[in-house]
Design an enzyme around this catalytic site. Structure first.
Site, PDB file in Angstrom:
ATOM      1  N   GLU A   1       0.830  -1.209   0.000  1.00 19.56           N
ATOM      2  CA  GLU A   1       0.000   0.000   0.000  1.00 19.56           C
ATOM      3  C   GLU A   1       0.867   1.262   0.000  1.00 19.56           C
ATOM      4  OE1 GLU A   1      -4.197   0.291   1.190  1.00 19.56           O
ATOM      5  OE2 GLU A   1      -3.587  -1.047   2.832  1.00 19.56           O
TER       6      GLU A   1
ATOM      7  N   ASP B   1       0.807  -8.531   2.889  1.00 14.56           N
ATOM      8  CA  ASP B   1      -0.530  -8.441   3.466  1.00 14.56           C
ATOM      9  C   ASP B   1      -1.422  -9.359   2.635  1.00 14.56           C
ATOM     10  OD1 ASP B   1      -3.087  -7.823   4.247  1.00 14.56           O
ATOM     11  OD2 ASP B   1      -2.963  -5.694   3.767  1.00 14.56           O
TER      12      ASP B   1
ATOM     13  N   ASN C   1      -4.481 -10.365   3.540  1.00 13.28           N
ATOM     14  CA  ASN C   1      -5.895 -10.112   3.770  1.00 13.28           C
ATOM     15  C   ASN C   1      -6.673 -11.397   4.042  1.00 13.28           C
ATOM     16  OD1 ASN C   1      -6.728  -7.312   3.893  1.00 13.28           O
ATOM     17  ND2 ASN C   1      -5.857  -7.117   1.845  1.00 13.28           N
TER      18      ASN C   1
ATOM     19  N   ASP D   1      -0.949 -10.440   8.016  1.00 10.99           N
ATOM     20  CA  ASP D   1       0.336 -10.184   7.366  1.00 10.99           C
ATOM     21  C   ASP D   1       1.250 -11.378   7.642  1.00 10.99           C
ATOM     22  OD1 ASP D   1       0.142  -7.056   6.646  1.00 10.99           O
ATOM     23  OD2 ASP D   1      -0.801  -7.447   8.592  1.00 10.99           O
TER      24      ASP D   1
ATOM     25  N   ASP E   1      -2.273   1.062  10.001  1.00 11.25           N
ATOM     26  CA  ASP E   1      -3.119   0.142  10.769  1.00 11.25           C
ATOM     27  C   ASP E   1      -2.512  -1.259  10.834  1.00 11.25           C
ATOM     28  OD1 ASP E   1      -3.585   0.024   8.037  1.00 11.25           O
ATOM     29  OD2 ASP E   1      -5.759  -0.152   8.195  1.00 11.25           O
ATOM     30  N   HIS E   2      -1.399  -1.473  10.109  1.00 13.35           N
ATOM     31  CA  HIS E   2      -0.634  -2.721  10.172  1.00 13.35           C
ATOM     32  C   HIS E   2       0.682  -2.469  10.902  1.00 13.35           C
ATOM     33  CE1 HIS E   2      -2.899  -4.904   6.850  1.00 13.35           C
ATOM     34  NE2 HIS E   2      -3.275  -3.654   6.652  1.00 13.35           N
TER      35      HIS E   2
END
Length: 263
Positions: free
Chosen positions: A34, A149, A151, A220, A249-250
């Site tokens: 991201e 990540d 998800n 993750d 947020d990670h």
């Protein structure tokens, strides 16, 4: 050799945090997800100033992945071949090591939005394409690590409140099956190679004080091929950056491999 992954949810916003973390934790390769910036805005100079180089696949506003490494990244591949997709979600490169070349892949797997949605169906197609591509990559590069990540929270132990999440995106059975199909190629979830604290998560929603309550998910992951698995001596989640001001947020996940020295 230390390998790490971190969805930083905007490199423009989080660059100082990433640089600070790398200087405090000088890993050999950091896979970022991201980026949320186009190729020409990638801050390569900021990384070279602290002794790193990088390869990246950027995209304005959304997605984007990178590998930040201490050595030159070779044989760079952007995205999954033969999978028609404008979203920048994969970058792969090869790093030299005492045991031979190691293939490093940074992956930002689709979120899926909601079970049954078009984005959910895209996620499942994307995972199938990833699996097909990785099958060939593992033949060419038996020493392979794919970090990112995903998800997907693979099991209920990776979810803060499984009962609340039943049937939701990130934990649905088709998503978990897609993740397991990737593992079945001969990959190991490095974190689960070791005894870990209960309620170990890598992502917490910004809302409802989720981090303070440790209401998170472990989505993750560092996946290692059979040829690398036995060299891994630890895999940890570093929660510290999630407590930063204006954090992602990670938070990072770091695997340590102890490789024999070349004779």
């Amino acid at each position: 050799m230390k390998l790490a992954t971190w969805n930083i949810n905007s490199l423009k916003v989080r660059l100082p945090q990433v640089l600070d973390w790398l200087q405090a934790h000088p890993v050999d390769a950091l896979c970022l997800q991201e980026l949320k910036l186009p190729d020409d805005k990638f801050p390569l100079e900021a990384f070279t100033e602290i002794g790193y180089t990088a390869q990246w696949a950027g995209q304005k506003t959304y997605n984007g992945v990178a590998i930040v490494a201490r050595q030159e990244c070779l044989e760079v591949q952007r995205n999954i071949p033969d999978f028609d997709d404008h979203q920048q979600r994969i970058i792969a490169s090869t790093l030299a090591s005492p045991i031979g070349d190691i293939r490093i892949i940074s992956a930002y797997c689709p979120n899926g939005q909601a079970v049954g949605s078009d984005k959910y169906e895209y996620k499942l197609r994307w995972y199938a394409a990833l699996r097909d591509w990785l099958q060939g990559e593992l033949q060419r590069y038996p020493r392979l690590a794919i970090l990112g990540d995903y998800n997907v929270a693979p099991k209920d132990e990776d979810v803060h409140d499984p009962a609340k999440w039943v049937g939701d995106v990130l934990v649905s059975e088709p998503e978990r099956a897609a993740f397991n199909a990737v593992l079945d190629l001969g990959l190991t979830d490095a974190f689960r190679q070791f005894e870990q604290p209960e309620k170990s998560f890598s992502w917490w929603d910004y809302r409802r004080m989720a981090f303070r309550r440790n209401a998170g998910l472990r989505i993750d992951h560092v996946l290692l091929s059979d040829a690398l698995r036995d060299y891994c001596v630890s895999c940890v989640i570093d929660k510290t950056p999630r407590a930063n001001e204006q954090p992602s947020d990670h938070t990072p996940v770091v695997a340590t491999l102890v490789l024999p020295q070349a004779s």
